[in-house]
Design a protein around this motif. Structure first.
Motif, PDB file in Angstrom:
ATOM      1  N   LEU A 125       0.822  -1.211   0.000  1.00  0.00           N
ATOM      2  CA  LEU A 125       0.000   0.000   0.000  1.00  0.00           C
ATOM      3  C   LEU A 125       0.859   1.266   0.000  1.00  0.00           C
ATOM      4  O   LEU A 125       0.580   2.225  -0.716  1.00  0.00           O
ATOM      5  N   PHE A 126       1.918   1.249   0.811  1.00  0.00           N
ATOM      6  CA  PHE A 126       2.820   2.402   0.869  1.00  0.00           C
ATOM      7  C   PHE A 126       3.455   2.657  -0.492  1.00  0.00           C
ATOM      8  O   PHE A 126       3.523   3.792  -0.960  1.00  0.00           O
ATOM      9  N   ARG A 127       3.910   1.596  -1.133  1.00  0.00           N
ATOM     10  CA  ARG A 127       4.560   1.739  -2.444  1.00  0.00           C
ATOM     11  C   ARG A 127       3.590   2.296  -3.477  1.00  0.00           C
ATOM     12  O   ARG A 127       3.911   3.209  -4.229  1.00  0.00           O
ATOM     13  N   GLN A 128       2.379   1.751  -3.509  1.00  0.00           N
ATOM     14  CA  GLN A 128       1.380   2.244  -4.450  1.00  0.00           C
ATOM     15  C   GLN A 128       1.063   3.715  -4.180  1.00  0.00           C
ATOM     16  O   GLN A 128       1.029   4.525  -5.106  1.00  0.00           O
ATOM     17  N   ASN A 129       0.818   4.024  -2.931  1.00  0.00           N
ATOM     18  CA  ASN A 129       0.463   5.390  -2.547  1.00  0.00           C
ATOM     19  C   ASN A 129       1.576   6.368  -2.921  1.00  0.00           C
ATOM     20  O   ASN A 129       1.329   7.436  -3.481  1.00  0.00           O
ATOM     21  N   THR A 130       2.814   6.007  -2.630  1.00  0.00           N
ATOM     22  CA  THR A 130       3.957   6.867  -2.924  1.00  0.00           C
ATOM     23  C   THR A 130       4.130   7.073  -4.421  1.00  0.00           C
ATOM     24  O   THR A 130       4.340   8.201  -4.884  1.00  0.00           O
ATOM     25  N   GLN A 131       4.027   6.003  -5.186  1.00  0.00           N
ATOM     26  CA  GLN A 131       4.231   6.115  -6.631  1.00  0.00           C
ATOM     27  C   GLN A 131       3.109   6.886  -7.312  1.00  0.00           C
ATOM     28  O   GLN A 131       3.360   7.667  -8.232  1.00  0.00           O
ATOM     29  N   VAL A 132       1.878   6.668  -6.876  1.00  0.00           N
ATOM     30  CA  VAL A 132       0.765   7.440  -7.453  1.00  0.00           C
ATOM     31  C   VAL A 132       0.928   8.915  -7.109  1.00  0.00           C
ATOM     32  O   VAL A 132       0.681   9.791  -7.939  1.00  0.00           O
ATOM     33  N   HIS A 133       1.396   9.194  -5.906  1.00  0.00           N
ATOM     34  CA  HIS A 133       1.644  10.590  -5.520  1.00  0.00           C
ATOM     35  C   HIS A 133       2.735  11.210  -6.399  1.00  0.00           C
ATOM     36  O   HIS A 133       2.651  12.378  -6.782  1.00  0.00           O
ATOM     37  N   GLN A 134       3.771  10.433  -6.733  1.00  0.00           N
ATOM     38  CA  GLN A 134       4.816  10.914  -7.658  1.00  0.00           C
ATOM     39  C   GLN A 134       4.212  11.239  -9.021  1.00  0.00           C
ATOM     40  O   GLN A 134       4.591  12.233  -9.650  1.00  0.00           O
ATOM     41  N   CYS A 135       3.291  10.404  -9.475  1.00  0.00           N
ATOM     42  CA  CYS A 135       2.618  10.666 -10.754  1.00  0.00           C
ATOM     43  C   CYS A 135       1.819  11.964 -10.686  1.00  0.00           C
ATOM     44  O   CYS A 135       1.814  12.745 -11.631  1.00  0.00           O
ATOM     45  N   LEU A 136       1.159  12.177  -9.570  1.00  0.00           N
ATOM     46  CA  LEU A 136       0.384  13.410  -9.409  1.00  0.00           C
ATOM     47  C   LEU A 136       1.291  14.633  -9.474  1.00  0.00           C
ATOM     48  O   LEU A 136       0.947  15.640 -10.083  1.00  0.00           O
ATOM     49  N   LYS A 137       2.462  14.529  -8.855  1.00  0.00           N
ATOM     50  CA  LYS A 137       3.414  15.642  -8.914  1.00  0.00           C
ATOM     51  C   LYS A 137       3.869  15.890 -10.345  1.00  0.00           C
ATOM     52  O   LYS A 137       4.018  17.034 -10.772  1.00  0.00           O
ATOM     53  N   ALA A 138       4.101  14.823 -11.100  1.00  0.00           N
ATOM     54  CA  ALA A 138       4.563  14.955 -12.481  1.00  0.00           C
ATOM     55  C   ALA A 138       3.462  15.510 -13.388  1.00  0.00           C
ATOM     56  O   ALA A 138       3.733  16.281 -14.305  1.00  0.00           O
ATOM     57  N   MET A 139       2.222  15.138 -13.125  1.00  0.00           N
ATOM     58  CA  MET A 139       1.112  15.552 -13.992  1.00  0.00           C
ATOM     59  C   MET A 139       0.552  16.918 -13.616  1.00  0.00           C
ATOM     60  O   MET A 139      -0.051  17.585 -14.445  1.00  0.00           O
ATOM     61  N   ARG A 140       0.699  17.289 -12.369  1.00  0.00           N
ATOM     62  CA  ARG A 140       0.165  18.547 -11.846  1.00  0.00           C
ATOM     63  C   ARG A 140      -1.320  18.728 -12.201  1.00  0.00           C
ATOM     64  O   ARG A 140      -1.680  19.615 -12.972  1.00  0.00           O
ATOM     65  N   PRO A 141      -2.182  17.879 -11.634  1.00  0.00           N
ATOM     66  CA  PRO A 141      -3.611  17.990 -11.952  1.00  0.00           C
ATOM     67  C   PRO A 141      -4.187  19.301 -11.434  1.00  0.00           C
ATOM     68  O   PRO A 141      -3.724  19.845 -10.432  1.00  0.00           O
ATOM     69  N   THR A 142      -5.204  19.792 -12.128  1.00  0.00           N
ATOM     70  CA  THR A 142      -5.826  21.058 -11.736  1.00  0.00           C
ATOM     71  C   THR A 142      -6.744  20.875 -10.537  1.00  0.00           C
ATOM     72  O   THR A 142      -6.898  21.762  -9.733  1.00  0.00           O
ATOM     73  N   SER A 143      -7.365  19.721 -10.430  1.00  0.00           N
ATOM     74  CA  SER A 143      -8.298  19.461  -9.341  1.00  0.00           C
ATOM     75  C   SER A 143      -7.663  18.521  -8.332  1.00  0.00           C
ATOM     76  O   SER A 143      -7.197  17.455  -8.688  1.00  0.00           O
ATOM     77  N   ASN A 144      -7.662  18.920  -7.078  1.00  0.00           N
ATOM     78  CA  ASN A 144      -7.161  18.050  -6.018  1.00  0.00           C
ATOM     79  C   ASN A 144      -8.188  17.952  -4.899  1.00  0.00           C
ATOM     80  O   ASN A 144      -7.854  17.707  -3.761  1.00  0.00           O
ATOM     81  N   ALA A 145      -9.447  18.197  -5.261  1.00  0.00           N
ATOM     82  CA  ALA A 145     -10.503  18.175  -4.262  1.00  0.00           C
ATOM     83  C   ALA A 145     -10.737  16.756  -3.773  1.00  0.00           C
ATOM     84  O   ALA A 145     -10.820  15.825  -4.561  1.00  0.00           O
TER      85      ALA A 145
END
Length: 193
Positions: free
Chosen positions: A123-143
């Motif tokens: 779970l930690f690995r998945q959570n961390t890697q998805v968070h890295q993807c979010l940083k790379a993509m810079r989504p407009t919505s984080n609600a």
């Protein structure tokens, strides 16, 4: 204790190794699964294995996929979001799941501590890697989806109110398993090969 430290070290090493890779975690090569899907399947298998150690299986108030009805609807709506928003949805779900499993003692269950540690590392690995993807993509919505946030808060409260009993953990395990199965479908639709 040693196995926990070893898994933590391995996970941190792998996370730091992949920091500069952007969002390759979610991308699939033609004919294969993404790393997210590989780890998600390991997490699903681990939860299924852990479920064999608890007797009794009740499922009132759940849709056919094992999720509470309102969450099943939310997962269906997430299928129609943009890729960045799907990723935000996945991250919030994983974050809620990780926090839920780290919220209290699972000693009342028949789960081996090694299995719980391994699950937490997945779970930690998945959570961390998805968070890295979010940083790379810079989504407009984080609600944060308020219903999902409330759902995990209520599950955590239910665990506590039931004294972290085996039956309470089994209910959590079944709902989390349903979440992860739906997140796998959602992840497959983010980046199509």
């Amino acid at each position: 204790m040693r196995s926990t430290n070893l898994w933590t070290l391995v996970t941190l090493t792998l996370c730091l190794w992949n920091v500069g890779t952007g969002c390759t975690w979610m991308e699939r090569q033609k004919g294969s699964r993404s790393m997210f899907q590989v780890f998600n399947n390991k997490t699903i298998s681990m939860l299924q294995h852990m479920g064999r150690r608890v007797e009794g299986d009740r499922s009132s108030g759940f849709s056919g996929d094992g999720l509470p009805n309102f969450l099943s609807k939310q997962h269906n709506q997430a299928l129609h979001l943009k890729a960045e928003d799907k990723l935000v949805f996945i991250w919030h779900a994983l974050n809620g799941i990780e926090r839920l499993f780290s919220s209290g003692s699972s000693n009342a269950t028949r789960w081996a501590q090694r299995d719980v540690d391994e699950l937490m590392n997945y779970l930690f690995r998945q959570n961390t890697q998805v968070h890295q993807c979010l940083k790379a993509m810079r989504p407009t919505s984080n609600a944060v989806n308020k219903k999902m946030k409330l759902h995990f808060r209520l599950m955590k409260k239910s665990l506590k109110n039931q004294g972290y009993s085996a039956s309470a953990w089994e209910e959590v395990r079944r709902v989390v398993l349903a979440h992860l199965l739906r997140l796998d479908v959602l992840a497959a639709r983010i980046f199509k090969a």
